[in-house]
Design a protein around this motif. Structure first.
Motif, PDB file in Angstrom:
ATOM      1  N   ASP A 141       0.831  -1.212   0.000  1.00 37.97           N
ATOM      2  CA  ASP A 141       0.000   0.000   0.000  1.00 37.97           C
ATOM      3  C   ASP A 141       0.862   1.257   0.000  1.00 37.97           C
ATOM      4  OD1 ASP A 141      -2.240  -1.563  -0.011  1.00 37.97           O
ATOM      5  OD2 ASP A 141      -2.610  -1.380   2.154  1.00 37.97           O
ATOM      6  N   ASP A 142       1.988   1.230   0.734  1.00 39.30           N
ATOM      7  CA  ASP A 142       2.891   2.382   0.741  1.00 39.30           C
ATOM      8  C   ASP A 142       3.491   2.607  -0.644  1.00 39.30           C
ATOM      9  OD1 ASP A 142       2.374   2.720   3.423  1.00 39.30           O
ATOM     10  OD2 ASP A 142       4.240   1.762   4.097  1.00 39.30           O
ATOM     11  N   LEU A 143       3.851   1.515  -1.310  1.00 37.46           N
ATOM     12  CA  LEU A 143       4.411   1.638  -2.657  1.00 37.46           C
ATOM     13  C   LEU A 143       3.363   2.180  -3.625  1.00 37.46           C
ATOM     14  CD1 LEU A 143       6.545  -1.625  -2.971  1.00 37.46           C
ATOM     15  CD2 LEU A 143       7.285   0.659  -2.319  1.00 37.46           C
ATOM     16  N   GLN A 144       2.128   1.730  -3.475  1.00 32.48           N
ATOM     17  CA  GLN A 144       1.047   2.251  -4.321  1.00 32.48           C
ATOM     18  C   GLN A 144       0.846   3.743  -4.069  1.00 32.48           C
ATOM     19  OE1 GLN A 144      -0.594   0.805  -6.718  1.00 32.48           O
ATOM     20  NE2 GLN A 144       0.032  -1.308  -6.445  1.00 32.48           N
ATOM     21  N   ALA A 145       0.962   4.171  -2.817  1.00 33.66           N
ATOM     22  CA  ALA A 145       0.820   5.591  -2.475  1.00 33.66           C
ATOM     23  C   ALA A 145       1.926   6.411  -3.131  1.00 33.66           C
ATOM     24  CB  ALA A 145       0.841   5.769  -0.959  1.00 33.66           C
ATOM     25  N   VAL A 146       3.147   5.877  -3.149  1.00 39.63           N
ATOM     26  CA  VAL A 146       4.264   6.578  -3.791  1.00 39.63           C
ATOM     27  C   VAL A 146       4.018   6.687  -5.298  1.00 39.63           C
ATOM     28  CG1 VAL A 146       6.719   6.422  -4.358  1.00 39.63           C
ATOM     29  CG2 VAL A 146       5.949   5.958  -2.032  1.00 39.63           C
TER      30      VAL A 146
END
Length: 165
Positions: A141-146
């Motif tokens: 999810d953090d990578l998707q946010a980036v």
């Protein structure tokens, strides 16, 4: 130990598609009525990653640029990847403009991307590796946010995301 996920932020241009777009643009210039008898042309130098646009005057040169950009966009190549040089006079009263294709992310842009990621305080690590940026973290999810953050901002170069693991 928790699994690490990562992806690469790159800026790549498909050179075969550029070649195809140049061929299509050249055909259109050859058949268009407003270019009859003009010295307008587009040349592709794959070794130097440069397009040379030549025409009779600056007005027709702008039309040549429009045709080329339309063909590139239809082939999925971002117009942002072109770096236009200044218009200069050429032989026999013509004008010429060189457009360089940008491959990879320049170090200044890579630093700007890393800074933008770190400013968001998302729990990921961003590192510059040659002409790309690697982003890694523990949560997908953090990578998707980036990815969403980078898509929303304009860094002046087209960005693609590869090696998502």
């Amino acid at each position: 130990m928790a699994q690490e996920f990562s992806f690469d932020v790159v800026s790549k241009v498909d050179l075969q598609e550029v070649s195809n777009a140049v061929q299509q643009a050249s055909k259109e210039i050859a058949t268009r009525f407003d270019f009859r008898g003009s010295k307008s042309k587009v040349e592709w130098n794959e070794k130097d990653l440069a397009l040379t646009l030549t025409s009779d005057d600056e007005h027709k040169l702008k039309s040549v640029v429009d045709i080329l950009e339309t063909r590139l966009a239809k082939r999925g190549i971002a117009v942002k990847s072109l770096d236009y040089q200044r218009v200069e006079p050429a032989a026999m009263g013509t004008v010429r403009q060189i457009a360089k294709i940008q491959q990879g992310i320049a170090s200044e842009k890579a630093k700007e991307i890393v800074k933008a990621i770190k400013d968001q305080k998302i729990k990921v690590q961003a590192s510059i590796q040659a002409d790309q940026v690697r982003v890694s973290g523990r949560a997908k999810d953090d990578l998707q946010a980036v990815m969403g953050l980078l898509r929303a901002r304009d860094f002046g170069v087209p960005l693609q995301f590869t090696n998502y693991r």
